[in-house]
Design a protein around this motif. Sequence first.
Motif, PDB file in Angstrom:
ATOM      1  N   GLU B 297     -21.233  28.902 112.657  1.00 29.17           N
ATOM      2  CA  GLU B 297     -20.358  28.685 113.670  1.00 29.17           C
ATOM      3  C   GLU B 297     -20.913  27.310 114.321  1.00 29.17           C
ATOM      4  OE1 GLU B 297     -17.429  30.181 114.509  1.00 29.17           O
ATOM      5  OE2 GLU B 297     -17.973  31.976 113.286  1.00 29.17           O
ATOM      6  N   GLY B 298     -20.068  26.418 114.559  1.00 28.95           N
ATOM      7  CA  GLY B 298     -20.360  25.170 115.170  1.00 28.95           C
ATOM      8  C   GLY B 298     -19.174  24.118 115.349  1.00 28.95           C
ATOM      9  N   TRP B 324     -30.305  25.812 114.474  1.00 27.49           N
ATOM     10  CA  TRP B 324     -30.680  25.802 115.964  1.00 27.49           C
ATOM     11  C   TRP B 324     -31.444  26.954 116.038  1.00 27.49           C
ATOM     12  CZ3 TRP B 324     -28.889  29.947 118.860  1.00 27.49           C
ATOM     13  CH2 TRP B 324     -27.881  30.723 118.492  1.00 27.49           C
ATOM     14  N   TYR B 340     -29.975  31.006 123.055  1.00 19.22           N
ATOM     15  CA  TYR B 340     -28.526  30.941 123.096  1.00 19.22           C
ATOM     16  C   TYR B 340     -28.015  32.159 122.686  1.00 19.22           C
ATOM     17  CZ  TYR B 340     -29.656  26.068 124.442  1.00 19.22           C
ATOM     18  OH  TYR B 340     -30.144  24.880 124.997  1.00 19.22           O
ATOM     19  N   SER B 343     -23.307  29.726 119.331  1.00 17.08           N
ATOM     20  CA  SER B 343     -23.331  28.090 119.491  1.00 17.08           C
ATOM     21  C   SER B 343     -22.270  27.736 120.274  1.00 17.08           C
ATOM     22  CB  SER B 343     -22.833  27.724 118.002  1.00 17.08           C
ATOM     23  OG  SER B 343     -21.559  28.016 117.388  1.00 17.08           O
ATOM     24  N   ILE B 346     -24.006  26.695 123.422  1.00 18.82           N
ATOM     25  CA  ILE B 346     -24.600  25.414 123.266  1.00 18.82           C
ATOM     26  C   ILE B 346     -23.691  24.177 123.575  1.00 18.82           C
ATOM     27  CG2 ILE B 346     -25.995  23.625 121.947  1.00 18.82           C
ATOM     28  CD1 ILE B 346     -27.012  26.217 120.312  1.00 18.82           C
ATOM     29  N   MET B 347     -22.502  24.557 122.926  1.00 16.84           N
ATOM     30  CA  MET B 347     -21.529  23.377 123.223  1.00 16.84           C
ATOM     31  C   MET B 347     -21.341  23.299 124.980  1.00 16.84           C
ATOM     32  SD  MET B 347     -19.563  21.088 122.537  1.00 16.84           S
ATOM     33  CE  MET B 347     -19.414  20.836 120.965  1.00 16.84           C
TER      34      MET B 347
END
Lengths: 377, 528
Positions: B297-298, B324, B340, B343, B346-347
């Motif tokens: 995912e990202g 990551w 985290y 992701s 993180i965003m």
Amino acid sequence: MRENQTIVLNGNEISFEPGETVLEVARRSSIDIPTLCHLKGASPTGNCRVCIVEVEGEQNLLPSCDTPASGGMVVHTESAKVVEARKLIIQLMLSSGNHNCAIRGAEGNDWTKFQMGVQAQDQSGELCPAWGDCRLQDLAYRYQVSAEKHLETEVPYPMETVNPFIVRDFSRCIKCGRCVQACNEVQVNNAINFGYQGADVKIVTPGDKPLKDSECVFCGECVQVCPVGALVEKDARYQVRPWETAKVRTTCSYCGVGCQIYLHVKDNKVVAVSGVEDVAPNYGSLCVKGRFGYDFIGSSERLTTPLIKEGGEFREATWDEALDMVAKRFADIKSRHGADSIGVLTSARVTNEENYIANKFTRAVLKTNNIDHCARL
Amino acid sequence: MTNTISCIEKADVILVTGSNTTENHPVLSSYIKRAVTQRGTKLIVIDPRRIKLADFAEYWLRQNLGSDVAWINGMMNVIISEDLYDKEFVANRTEGFEDLKKTVEKYTPEYTQKITGIPVDQLSEAARLYAKAKVSSICYCMGITQHIGGTDNVKSLANLAMLCGHMGKDGSGVNPLRGQNNVQGACDLGGLPNVYTGYQPVADLAVAKRMEEAWGVSGLSTKPGLTVTKMIPKAYEGELKSLYIMGENPMVSDPDLNHAEKSFANLDFLVVQDIFLTETAKLADVVLPSKCFAEKEGTFSNTERRVQRVRKAVEPPGDAKDDWKIMCDISTRMGYAMSYENSSQIMDEIASVTPSYAGINYERIDYEGIHWPCPNTEHPGTPVLHREQFTRGNGLFHAIEYIEPAEQVDNDYPMYLTTGRVLYHYHTGTMTMKSAGLNERSPACFIEISQEDAEKYALNDGAQATVASRRGDIQARVKISDKAVAGTIFIPFHFVEAAANKLTNAALDPISGIAEVKVCAVKLSSAA
Ligand code: SF4
Ligand code: SF4
Ligand code: FES
């Protein structure tokens, strides 16, 4: 002269913008006129005539995809006359080649012979490779058309399988010309066009050479737009049926265009890729890498476990072992030679989130700004 | 890009240079081809090879390798002397016009022809076409940047666009086409030695302070770090002791590979994190297996600055992990705990420390991506940059003189070599070469030469030949092509067995740190 900017569609008065076709007005108003050859973004060809409608005052039925709306028009999209004509068109197509799906009709006693014949040609024991994913089949269901009266078919051209990506099965081609539009007007690769005359019509490259010896760049746009089983991805043909797969939308991982793609997944394996239509930046189009370059994902050469080099050879290691070692060596080098003796190359291939973490790790943990990626190369 | 991809179709004139668009950005090239065939857009192609796109062009100008500043100055000379420039735009939105004018004065079409080889008439006509159109757009790629004067080339293109007022409008602008899927994102998210995310300078104390607070650390370095093209020589010299390489294969993509290999061997500790055991990974002390895009995912940011979702479709093989997560685990082991949920979290952190990404989150980009700058969650994003003004206020003209490529042909090495990609492969081939079909279409390296050169060197199509430069030599089969121009060889750099980068020159652009892999001097001979 604004007053007459409306047409009457199946009894509803609907306004239109100058230049809009009857089909566009209908689609906008959720009136479903079936189409086969119509391709969004390309000029209409009027080839298939499935989209015909009755326009009051006109003697002939008109193809709605190629008929501009004009003020005061009264249009019927499913009148008895339209339905009867549409059925005939569908029936003719269905009986024109190896359309061996169940809808073709099982009453005629030649059915078995026909099936066996087609399956022998295809070297498969199954129904048509597009079975379950075919616009012609959908239409035949919708209008309850079968083709048993016309069981004799002759297939004039052999299948082309000599390229690695696309099977061209002329026995199932309905000559709608969508592929021609896609190749010439959407991708502008100008590789294919209509060839020969009358009943011999065939979609050809110049000189009727195989695709691999033509201008074709295997973008697969033609496969994506072909409504039937005439153009099929070679690797997916007879291997992948739509109901066995899940589609996951994502972004292509090759060039910087960032095409929106669907990964078609079967048994935890990507088995096909298609373009997402109706969204930027690619509106369904892809290139050969994006559409056919997915084998690396499930490659047996993928790394599956951390490796540590000992005496010049790699040995498999656990994550704990490998991570401990990396952390320890980094800390050690940092304390002995200073933070700037370490460098990090992050990647134009990994995600934004991962680049961010690489940047945070390099600067906040290693305490150096020695971070870059290979875009300069 | 300053514009969007679909903006391209709105231009009346498109100038494409240093981009073999149909092979490297095929889907984008369709926008250009459609504009030409369906909307009457005029296309100018300026490229050392007669690439496919030239078939669609009004003008194909063939410049000598590395002479880009000269033809751009030459065009500006024509445009200024014929009074075709946008005086209002120049007066209201730019600075430095007088200096520019002085510099380009000597680049008359005749003088320019001597440097670039472009005939006087062609240059003038193309310049007029570009200048006079209402909406003109420029697209360029590595053929412009991979030179010692790459930064000069880019600035010169900006000069040309500003001079004609072809900036900040739908369809007009200067558009670098990013070669790899997430180059834009790697640059945006701090994957550069001199800036944090969103191009916030590391040398700026206020920025460093903000980052220290956000990350809960102290002592962030304010000294810009090394570019990749400097790290490698530093490794060679022994100053750089360790490298952590993620998802890149510099052992094929680097210029002057023989030198690069020695540099890597000289490191105390090399960690490579990748999906395959690449040529670079083979040199590593530790190899860490990561997930590929289909397993994670990202987001990626495309060449038009559109932040788009990446979604997990399949399970990763074996123990492969998210890049990551691996970095978080190392970090935690080194005493700075990083963790985290996913992701998306993180965003959200990215948005909190990056003004240009501040308005981006997964919910908003679920269906369609958003173009940064996007300063808050109400903001729709910015498809076209520099609409009202440039980032620095007025656009600054840079008066730039032409400099020669670092290496010239001579008696020993009488031909020029340029490198690039083919349609069927991507970068160093680690991904595309796993597809039998792509390999069937493009099985091996080749040496593309013109018919004249084939005759001159008595080489038939398919003959095995050797190409040598001052740094190394490779062998491959000859491909006679009408894309090639006499005196210049083209070799794709994808293939390990005949790595074009054994030949290329590692001379750097002093500003961008990009190596001049697009020009070097070589000699050609039969290998039989
Ligand atoms: S190959 Fe498919 S898209 Fe092309 S004409 Fe035949 S049926 Fe239509
Ligand atoms: S694959 Fe692409 S180039 Fe080839 S025929 Fe189909 S649309 Fe045309
Ligand atoms: S869809 Fe209108 S004629 Fe085919």
